[in-house]
Write a protein that holds these residues in place. Structure first.
Motif, PDB file in Angstrom:
ATOM      1  N   TYR A   1       4.549  -0.704   2.923  1.00  0.00           N
ATOM      2  CA  TYR A   1       4.202   0.299   1.907  1.00  0.00           C
ATOM      3  C   TYR A   1       5.492   0.844   1.317  1.00  0.00           C
ATOM      4  O   TYR A   1       6.374   1.315   2.042  1.00  0.00           O
ATOM      5  CB  TYR A   1       3.385   1.443   2.492  1.00  0.00           C
TER       6      TYR A   1
ATOM      7  N   PRO B   1      -2.487  -1.746  -7.156  1.00  0.00           N
ATOM      8  CA  PRO B   1      -2.515  -0.591  -6.229  1.00  0.00           C
ATOM      9  C   PRO B   1      -3.774   0.242  -6.421  1.00  0.00           C
ATOM     10  O   PRO B   1      -3.741   1.354  -6.944  1.00  0.00           O
ATOM     11  CB  PRO B   1      -1.249   0.175  -6.611  1.00  0.00           C
TER      12      PRO B   1
ATOM     13  N   ASP C   1      -1.153   1.403  -0.632  1.00  0.00           N
ATOM     14  CA  ASP C   1      -1.238  -0.021  -0.971  1.00  0.00           C
ATOM     15  C   ASP C   1      -0.062  -0.753  -0.333  1.00  0.00           C
ATOM     16  O   ASP C   1       1.065  -0.258  -0.344  1.00  0.00           O
ATOM     17  CB  ASP C   1      -1.233  -0.216  -2.482  1.00  0.00           C
ATOM     18  N   TYR C   2      -0.325  -1.918   0.216  1.00  0.00           N
ATOM     19  CA  TYR C   2       0.685  -2.670   0.958  1.00  0.00           C
ATOM     20  C   TYR C   2       0.991  -3.990   0.264  1.00  0.00           C
ATOM     21  O   TYR C   2       0.138  -4.577  -0.409  1.00  0.00           O
ATOM     22  CB  TYR C   2       0.197  -2.951   2.387  1.00  0.00           C
ATOM     23  N   ARG C   3       2.247  -4.451   0.475  1.00  0.00           N
ATOM     24  CA  ARG C   3       2.677  -5.744  -0.065  1.00  0.00           C
ATOM     25  C   ARG C   3       3.543  -6.460   0.961  1.00  0.00           C
ATOM     26  O   ARG C   3       4.067  -5.839   1.900  1.00  0.00           O
ATOM     27  CB  ARG C   3       3.474  -5.540  -1.354  1.00  0.00           C
TER      28      ARG C   3
ATOM     29  N   TYR D   1      -1.448  -7.255  -3.651  1.00  0.00           N
ATOM     30  CA  TYR D   1      -1.602  -5.944  -3.036  1.00  0.00           C
ATOM     31  C   TYR D   1      -2.723  -5.987  -1.995  1.00  0.00           C
ATOM     32  O   TYR D   1      -3.674  -6.774  -2.106  1.00  0.00           O
ATOM     33  CB  TYR D   1      -1.933  -4.885  -4.086  1.00  0.00           C
TER      34      TYR D   1
END
Length: 361
Positions: free
Chosen positions: A265, A318, A323-325, A333
């Protein structure tokens, strides 16, 4: 001029979905001998309205080109009783044609001041969801499983109309009236397509989706939900990397692949963070002030993150926060998979619409 009245069985109007009031609305369809008002004439108009006796379909059929003005007067007088017109692609043809004819005949009308609901424009965004090559009225009727007795179209009816004007043949009259009747009646049947709009436009029928729960099946999450109104035809849609969607009348299942592992994140205000290489994470300067300088460095946009191990679902941008990547430059995402992933039906509805937009556009 011939006037024919037909009463139709009651039908669901889906007024809340489409934002109109049936009692103030007039369905209509016209038949002409060409596209240009200057070189063709109007020979048939059908209208459908709700009356105390039920849904009444009225048709005005001219028996000679000179009776065109009588049809026009009947329609314009009837339209004055309503505040809204409902039609299929009438924005580009029917309404401009009628207005030009009224102007040429010197007839006053209220068409310019009436609200207009074009069913073609309403349902055009559903084309990819419904997997249709064309969005004309016949294609939509076929999707709904409607069967027409009429086998004609506007073009093939022109010589039929011309022959009828000369012969007054009852068989030809029946063909003309049948085509127009099924066009008008078909519009009423098409209203059920509005039940699909909630999946492509989250502002349609907001709150009509109820989230049931998430079940894990192999490496995917099966998200179950219900909705109202029910859709007229079940369908399944591939969402590509986002999985698949199955809609079955009033129940649905969204199947999304699960990503298991570590994702990042990224904090948006990286200038207020330090990156700690030993911990492989960023911390706010108010906390990092207590860390020895040799173990910290000013964070950049690409290093201003915290990592998290777990199970995640993909999202188109997002959408859910946090939201994670996988990395700062990644365009994929994710959000964390947990029982309360969808706090409301509205949240799930917006997620569905976002997935469909990303997958189908």
């Amino acid at each position: 001029m011939i006037t024919k009245h037909t009463f139709l069985p009651d039908f669901e109007t889906y007024e809340d979905c489409l934002g109109f009031k049936a009692s103030d609305s007039l369905f209509f369809d016209i038949e002409t001998t060409g596209f240009s008002p200057e070189s063709s004439y109007l020979y048939l108009i059908g209208v459908l309205r709700r009356t105390p006796e039920g849904w009444k379909l009225t048709q005005w059929l001219s028996q000679a080109p000179q009776e065109e003005i009588l049809l026009l007067k009947e329609f314009l007088n009837t339209a004055r009783e309503f505040s809204q017109l409902i039609h299929f692609n009438g924005t580009t043809f029917d309404l401009p044609y009628l207005k030009k004819k009224a102007r040429a005949a010197g007839l006053p009308h209220t068409l310019d001041h009436m609200d207009s609901l074009d069913l073609y424009r309403c349902f055009r965004p559903l084309q990819k969801l419904l997997s249709l090559e064309r969005m004309n009225q016949t294609s939509l009727e076929n999707f709904l499983g409607m069967k027409r007795r009429d086998k004609m179209n506007g073009k093939t009816l022109i010589p039929v109309c011309q022959d009828y004007m000369t012969s007054k043949d009852p068989g030809l009259e029946e063909l003309l009236l049948l085509h127009n009747l099924e066009d008008v009646k078909g519009m009423a049947d098409l209203l059920s397509l509005s039940a699909y709009l909630k999946f492509t436009d989250p502002d349609k029928d907001a709150g009509s989706i109820k989230f049931f729960g998430i079940a894990r099946k192999d490496s995917a999450a099966e998200i179950s939900f219900s909705y109202s109104p029910a859709i007229p035809q079940a369908l399944s849609v591939s969402l590509g990397k986002y999985g698949s969607l199955h809609l079955d009348f009033d129940r649905g299942t969204l199947c999304v692949p699960i990503f298991t592992g570590r994702l990042l994140y990224f904090f948006p205000d990286y200038k207020n963070y330090y990156y700690l290489p030993m911990e492989d994470q960023a911390v706010h300067k108010s906390v990092a002030a207590y860390v020895d300088k040799e173990y910290r460095q000013q964070a950049t946009a690409a290093t201003c993150y915290i990592g998290k191990e777990g199970d995640f679902l993909a999202q188109p941008g997002p959408f859910f926060i946090p939201d994670y990547r996988c990395s700062y430059t990644s365009k994929d995402y994710y959000f964390e998979l947990k029982e309360e992933a969808f706090p409301s039906g509205e949240a799930l509805q917006r997620y569905l619409a976002a997935l469909l937009k990303a997958a189908l556009n």
